[in-house]
Design an enzyme around this catalytic site. Structure first.
Site, PDB file in Angstrom:
ATOM      1  N   LYS A 102      -6.065  -6.357  -4.973  1.00 25.93           N
ATOM      2  CA  LYS A 102      -6.176  -6.609  -3.535  1.00 25.93           C
ATOM      3  C   LYS A 102      -5.571  -5.422  -2.805  1.00 25.93           C
ATOM      4  CE  LYS A 102      -4.616  -9.999  -0.135  1.00 25.93           C
ATOM      5  NZ  LYS A 102      -4.144 -11.360   0.080  1.00 25.93           N
ATOM      6  N   HIS A 104      -5.255  -5.109   0.660  1.00 31.89           N
ATOM      7  CA  HIS A 104      -4.715  -5.395   1.992  1.00 31.89           C
ATOM      8  C   HIS A 104      -3.627  -6.462   1.843  1.00 31.89           C
ATOM      9  CE1 HIS A 104      -7.790  -8.462   1.364  1.00 31.89           C
ATOM     10  NE2 HIS A 104      -7.065  -9.225   2.168  1.00 31.89           N
TER      11      HIS A 104
END
Ligand SMILES: O=P(O)(O)OC[C@H]1O[C@H](OP(=O)(O)OP(=O)(O)O)[C@H](O)[C@@H]1O
Ligand SMILES: O=C(O)c1cc(=O)[nH]c(=O)[nH]1
Length: 212
Positions: A102, A104
């Site tokens: 991921k 963000h």
């Protein structure tokens, strides 16, 4: 075979988790049986399953600091095992990984407690050992060390050489692998119970080819 193992096999067959047919495995092998832990898919199933995992772990006496569930099916397994252990007064941290990183928000690919100390990997099955090796890479990359592996079914198959994938993992990383049931017990169950004889023949011949 212990009574709890026979009950676990019957539970898995009843829930269609343990199925018979033609299945392509992650390793590319074609298997006449498959264990799909994703079909333990009700709250009641998970309650029952979590107790079986926690009991196997307690019986093993294995020493560990944190539980780790490899994506995807290892995630609920580690989660419910942590809950069952806590219910027995043994609360441990737990974490899992994302298959995709991921980039963000909090970022990264590990969710939950920091991977520190001795990490117990919780999954459903080991066939060729790829998923476990990937988990060990993640654990080591985080600066922690693997403590062992807890699974529902040991398929008792060869890994890359003559040893079983589990024996390879145990000797390469010097860690124990604990399972609730092994294929030899599933086979005994199929041979001893009416209605399963056709499956027993196919599973036995698969075991001849790939088993240890
Ligand atoms: O020992 P191996 O040859 O690696 O095979 C066993 C692994 O394969 C399956 O996971 P899969 O990677 O298919 O992912 P999933 O949990 O997302 O279904 C299973 O849940 C084990 O983790
Ligand atoms: O080897 C696999 O891919 C595999 C075997 C099995 O019985 N269950 C599963 O989820 N994966």
């Amino acid at each position: 075979m212990h009574d709890y193992q026979q009950k676990f096999i019957e539970f898995a067959i009843r829930r269609n988790v343990l199925r018979f047919g033609d299945f392509t495995l992650k390793s590319g092998r074609t298997s006449p049986y498959f264990f799909n832990a994703g079909l333990f898919n009700t709250g009641e199933d998970l309650l029952h399953l979590s107790k079986a995992y926690a009991a196997a772990l307690e019986r093993s006496g294995l020493n560990y600091d944190i539980l780790f569930g490899p994506a995807y099916k290892g995630i609920p397994l580690a989660t419910v095992t942590a809950m069952a252990l806590a219910e027995g007064g043994n609360s441990k941290p737990f974490a899992f990984n994302r298959k995709e990183k991921k980039d963000h928000g909090e970022g990264g690919n590990i969710v939950g407690a920091p991977l520190q100390g001795k990490v117990l990997i919780v999954d459903d099955v080991i066939t060729a050992g790829t998923a476990i090796r990937e988990s060990i890479d993640l654990i080591r990359a985080a600066g922690a060390e693997p403590a062992g592996v807890l699974i529902a079914l040991d398929r008792q198959e060869r890994g890359n050489g003559e040893l079983s994938a589990i024996q390879e993992v145990e000797s390469e990383f010097d860690i124990p692998v604990v399972s609730i049931i092994r294929l030899e017990q599933v086979l005994s169950y199929l041979e001893a119970n009416t209605g399963f004889s056709e499956h027993a023949v196919k599973v036995a011949s698969y075991r001849e080819r790939y088993g240890v």
